[in-house]
Design a protein around this motif. Sequence first.
Motif, PDB file in Angstrom:
ATOM      1  N   GLU A 175       0.826  -1.203   0.000  1.00 12.87           N
ATOM      2  CA  GLU A 175       0.000   0.000   0.000  1.00 12.87           C
ATOM      3  C   GLU A 175       0.863   1.256   0.000  1.00 12.87           C
ATOM      4  O   GLU A 175       0.612   2.199  -0.760  1.00 12.87           O
ATOM      5  CB  GLU A 175      -0.938   0.005   1.206  1.00 12.87           C
ATOM      6  N   ARG A 176       1.905   1.284   0.821  1.00 11.37           N
ATOM      7  CA  ARG A 176       2.777   2.468   0.872  1.00 11.37           C
ATOM      8  C   ARG A 176       3.559   2.619  -0.428  1.00 11.37           C
ATOM      9  O   ARG A 176       3.708   3.732  -0.948  1.00 11.37           O
ATOM     10  CB  ARG A 176       3.721   2.375   2.074  1.00 11.37           C
ATOM     11  N   ALA A 177       4.070   1.518  -0.972  1.00 11.95           N
ATOM     12  CA  ALA A 177       4.823   1.585  -2.229  1.00 11.95           C
ATOM     13  C   ALA A 177       3.929   2.088  -3.366  1.00 11.95           C
ATOM     14  O   ALA A 177       4.347   2.930  -4.169  1.00 11.95           O
ATOM     15  CB  ALA A 177       5.419   0.220  -2.569  1.00 11.95           C
ATOM     16  N   LEU A 178       2.691   1.590  -3.431  1.00 13.05           N
ATOM     17  CA  LEU A 178       1.763   2.055  -4.458  1.00 13.05           C
ATOM     18  C   LEU A 178       1.428   3.524  -4.246  1.00 13.05           C
ATOM     19  O   LEU A 178       1.398   4.308  -5.203  1.00 13.05           O
ATOM     20  CB  LEU A 178       0.494   1.196  -4.462  1.00 13.05           C
ATOM     21  N   ARG A 193      -7.608  -5.305  -3.419  1.00 17.98           N
ATOM     22  CA  ARG A 193      -8.469  -4.306  -2.781  1.00 17.98           C
ATOM     23  C   ARG A 193      -7.709  -3.000  -2.553  1.00 17.98           C
ATOM     24  O   ARG A 193      -8.263  -1.917  -2.750  1.00 17.98           O
ATOM     25  CB  ARG A 193      -9.041  -4.846  -1.478  1.00 17.98           C
ATOM     26  N   VAL A 194      -6.446  -3.099  -2.154  1.00 14.94           N
ATOM     27  CA  VAL A 194      -5.613  -1.896  -1.979  1.00 14.94           C
ATOM     28  C   VAL A 194      -5.477  -1.176  -3.320  1.00 14.94           C
ATOM     29  O   VAL A 194      -5.649   0.042  -3.406  1.00 14.94           O
ATOM     30  CB  VAL A 194      -4.225  -2.261  -1.405  1.00 14.94           C
ATOM     31  N   TRP A 195      -5.173  -1.937  -4.380  1.00 15.01           N
ATOM     32  CA  TRP A 195      -5.013  -1.336  -5.710  1.00 15.01           C
ATOM     33  C   TRP A 195      -6.287  -0.590  -6.108  1.00 15.01           C
ATOM     34  O   TRP A 195      -6.241   0.572  -6.523  1.00 15.01           O
ATOM     35  CB  TRP A 195      -4.670  -2.396  -6.758  1.00 15.01           C
ATOM     36  N   ARG A 196      -7.438  -1.249  -5.996  1.00  9.30           N
ATOM     37  CA  ARG A 196      -8.695  -0.625  -6.422  1.00  9.30           C
ATOM     38  C   ARG A 196      -9.015   0.627  -5.602  1.00  9.30           C
ATOM     39  O   ARG A 196      -9.519   1.609  -6.145  1.00  9.30           O
ATOM     40  CB  ARG A 196      -9.836  -1.643  -6.365  1.00  9.30           C
ATOM     41  N   ARG A 197      -8.712   0.603  -4.306  1.00  5.74           N
ATOM     42  CA  ARG A 197      -8.968   1.759  -3.454  1.00  5.74           C
ATOM     43  C   ARG A 197      -8.089   2.947  -3.846  1.00  5.74           C
ATOM     44  O   ARG A 197      -8.539   4.087  -3.894  1.00  5.74           O
ATOM     45  CB  ARG A 197      -8.745   1.391  -1.985  1.00  5.74           C
ATOM     46  N   LEU A 198      -6.812   2.685  -4.147  1.00  7.01           N
ATOM     47  CA  LEU A 198      -5.878   3.769  -4.451  1.00  7.01           C
ATOM     48  C   LEU A 198      -5.830   4.141  -5.934  1.00  7.01           C
ATOM     49  O   LEU A 198      -5.628   5.307  -6.282  1.00  7.01           O
ATOM     50  CB  LEU A 198      -4.466   3.402  -3.986  1.00  7.01           C
ATOM     51  N   ALA A 199      -5.985   3.132  -6.811  1.00  2.00           N
ATOM     52  CA  ALA A 199      -5.746   3.366  -8.236  1.00  2.00           C
ATOM     53  C   ALA A 199      -6.960   3.098  -9.122  1.00  2.00           C
ATOM     54  O   ALA A 199      -6.910   3.368 -10.317  1.00  2.00           O
ATOM     55  CB  ALA A 199      -4.559   2.515  -8.709  1.00  2.00           C
TER      56      ALA A 199
END
Length: 140
Positions: A61-64, A103-109
């Motif tokens: 999450e932090r790297a993304l 889920r992290v990807w979809r939330r951030l990106a």
Amino acid sequence: MTGADGGPARPTRVNPPQLSPPRGFSHAVVAEGGRLVFLAGQTALDAEGRLLPADLPTQFERALANLLTALAATGGTPADLARVTVYTTDVAAYRACAGELGRVWRRLAGRDYPAMAVVGVVRLWDEEALVELDGVAVLP
């Protein structure tokens, strides 16, 4: 260059039906008439250069977020990403966390997935880093 709707052109995702259905990536991305932005590898470093000591999903999450911060500084958005490579020191752990990472990807990106690859590596520059992301974006 403008898109079909008259707005700025964005990368076009191509997922041929002859290939397995993509989950969390696109098989191909076509980019025309824009500026290329090459994004350096990002790990879970904070603004002071300290690595976030955490598990794989938290580091991812932090790297993304760091990758998207660099992209935003160029005027880009996650929809402009054409290619992202994920380097991990533990492919088995990455696969085990795939749902959470998605889920992290979809939330951030969002859901405009770039062409992606996950590569297992022995170690990363920051020895305690579990994951690193780099990418290429095409800005209108």
